[in-house]
Design a protein around this motif. Structure first.
Motif, PDB file in Angstrom:
ATOM      1  N   GLN A   1      -0.611  15.101  -9.596  1.00 44.33           N
ATOM      2  CA  GLN A   1      -1.178  13.494  -9.816  1.00 44.33           C
ATOM      3  C   GLN A   1       0.728  12.872 -10.480  1.00 44.33           C
ATOM      4  OE1 GLN A   1      -3.237  11.679  -7.998  1.00 44.33           O
ATOM      5  NE2 GLN A   1      -4.123  13.768  -7.292  1.00 44.33           N
ATOM      6  N   GLY A   2       1.094  13.620 -11.527  1.00 39.29           N
ATOM      7  CA  GLY A   2       1.416  13.101 -12.473  1.00 39.29           C
ATOM      8  C   GLY A   2       3.030  12.549 -11.727  1.00 39.29           C
ATOM      9  N   ILE A   3       3.688  13.832 -10.382  1.00 36.35           N
ATOM     10  CA  ILE A   3       4.618  13.397  -9.175  1.00 36.35           C
ATOM     11  C   ILE A   3       4.480  12.636  -8.810  1.00 36.35           C
ATOM     12  CG2 ILE A   3       6.105  14.246  -7.544  1.00 36.35           C
ATOM     13  CD1 ILE A   3       5.980  16.868  -9.161  1.00 36.35           C
ATOM     14  N   ALA A   4       3.575  12.515  -7.962  1.00 34.44           N
ATOM     15  CA  ALA A   4       2.673  10.885  -7.599  1.00 34.44           C
ATOM     16  C   ALA A   4       3.052   9.573  -7.856  1.00 34.44           C
ATOM     17  CB  ALA A   4       1.496  11.255  -6.277  1.00 34.44           C
ATOM     18  N   ARG A   5       2.421   9.394  -8.884  1.00 32.77           N
ATOM     19  CA  ARG A   5       2.127   8.411  -9.606  1.00 32.77           C
ATOM     20  C   ARG A   5       4.275   8.118 -10.010  1.00 32.77           C
ATOM     21  NH1 ARG A   5      -0.758  10.128 -13.903  1.00 32.77           N
ATOM     22  NH2 ARG A   5       1.462  10.758 -14.853  1.00 32.77           N
ATOM     23  N   ASN A   6       4.911   9.110 -10.683  1.00 34.45           N
ATOM     24  CA  ASN A   6       5.940   8.975 -10.267  1.00 34.45           C
ATOM     25  C   ASN A   6       6.783   7.698  -9.070  1.00 34.45           C
ATOM     26  OD1 ASN A   6       6.237   9.335 -13.326  1.00 34.45           O
ATOM     27  ND2 ASN A   6       7.059  11.411 -13.323  1.00 34.45           N
TER      28      ASN A   6
ATOM     29  N   ILE B   1       1.056  -1.275   0.321  1.00 36.57           N
ATOM     30  CA  ILE B   1      -0.134  -0.354   0.215  1.00 36.57           C
ATOM     31  C   ILE B   1       1.103   1.183  -0.142  1.00 36.57           C
ATOM     32  CG2 ILE B   1      -1.830   1.760   1.326  1.00 36.57           C
ATOM     33  CD1 ILE B   1      -2.306  -1.428   2.797  1.00 36.57           C
ATOM     34  N   VAL B   2       0.535   2.348  -0.867  1.00 35.57           N
ATOM     35  CA  VAL B   2       1.468   3.112  -1.212  1.00 35.57           C
ATOM     36  C   VAL B   2       0.775   4.396  -0.288  1.00 35.57           C
ATOM     37  CG1 VAL B   2       3.188   5.335  -1.998  1.00 35.57           C
ATOM     38  CG2 VAL B   2       2.540   2.880  -3.421  1.00 35.57           C
ATOM     39  N   ASP B   3       1.592   5.036   0.520  1.00 33.92           N
ATOM     40  CA  ASP B   3       0.552   6.020   1.499  1.00 33.92           C
ATOM     41  C   ASP B   3       1.178   6.787   0.736  1.00 33.92           C
ATOM     42  OD1 ASP B   3      -0.582   8.244   3.172  1.00 33.92           O
ATOM     43  OD2 ASP B   3       0.751   7.107   4.847  1.00 33.92           O
ATOM     44  N   HIS B   4       0.784   8.046  -0.318  1.00 35.44           N
ATOM     45  CA  HIS B   4       1.380   9.461  -0.556  1.00 35.44           C
ATOM     46  C   HIS B   4       1.522  10.251   0.417  1.00 35.44           C
ATOM     47  CE1 HIS B   4       0.245   7.099  -3.941  1.00 35.44           C
ATOM     48  NE2 HIS B   4       0.347   7.988  -5.133  1.00 35.44           N
TER      49      HIS B   4
END
Length: 199
Positions: A105-110, A63-66
């Motif tokens: 969103q883009g940086i979080a995805r990377n 699970i990724v916690d951003h």
């Protein structure tokens, strides 16, 4: 968990899930699955766990916690506790450091993929399962179309991504299913899911 495979609709989805994995991965592989509290990834957790039990595979769930939303850590812990009741043990991967103010969103995805790839490498996992479904595919198509992507950019989302450098294949075994099918699984198996307002 395997009891739910007696449900005709769930069993049909599971057979298609098996078919996808059999066609896109080697037998007796070590699998990692990226999980959140959404209905698509909870369905992925269920299907992957069933596949692992039947094939006696050592599978890791992440699970990724951003830490981008106020309740993200609390949500990650609640999903971990819920899945633990079903003998699905998840490791929470935390995105540490300063958060961006634009292109979030883009940086979080990377960052999400970097954390997942690092965890896979550490655990000698060479197949990472992601919970994208057909509705994501359509949405992604129109987003890329509006951004002016070429044909390659528009068609690549549903493919298996093989990264030679990390020796990891990123698989999307739910890519042919509609979100409503995955909600059906989550409601029947877990009776729970989280709607992410940023999704």
């Amino acid at each position: 968990l395997l009891y739910h495979l007696n449900n005709k609709k769930i069993n049909k989805i599971f057979k298609e899930f098996i078919n996808y994995l059999d066609n896109n991965s080697e037998k007796k592989i070590k699998i990692g699955a990226a999980i959140s509290g959404g209905p698509d990834s909870l369905a992925l957790a269920f299907l992957t766990k069933c596949y692992s039990l039947i094939n006696k595979l050592d599978t890791k769930f992440f699970i990724v916690d951003h830490k981008l939303r106020k309740n993200s850590s609390k949500e990650a812990k609640s999903v971990k506790l819920l899945l633990k009741k079903f003998d699905i043990d998840c490791k929470i991967l935390k995105w540490q450091g300063k958060k961006p103010r634009s292109n979030i969103q883009g940086i979080a995805r990377n960052n999400r993929y970097n954390l997942l790839k690092k965890a896979c490498k550490k655990n000698n996992i060479n197949h990472l399962l992601i919970g994208h479904h057909v509705d994501d595919l359509y949405e992604n198509f129109f987003i890329r179309l509006l951004r002016g992507s070429g044909l390659r950019g528009l068609s690549s989302f549903g493919e298996v991504i093989k990264e030679e450098k990390n020796n990891i294949s990123i698989l999307r075994p739910l890519i042919n299913f509609e979100k409503k099918d995955l909600i059906y699984i989550s409601k029947n198996v877990f009776k729970f899911f989280i709607e992410d307002p940023s999704n």
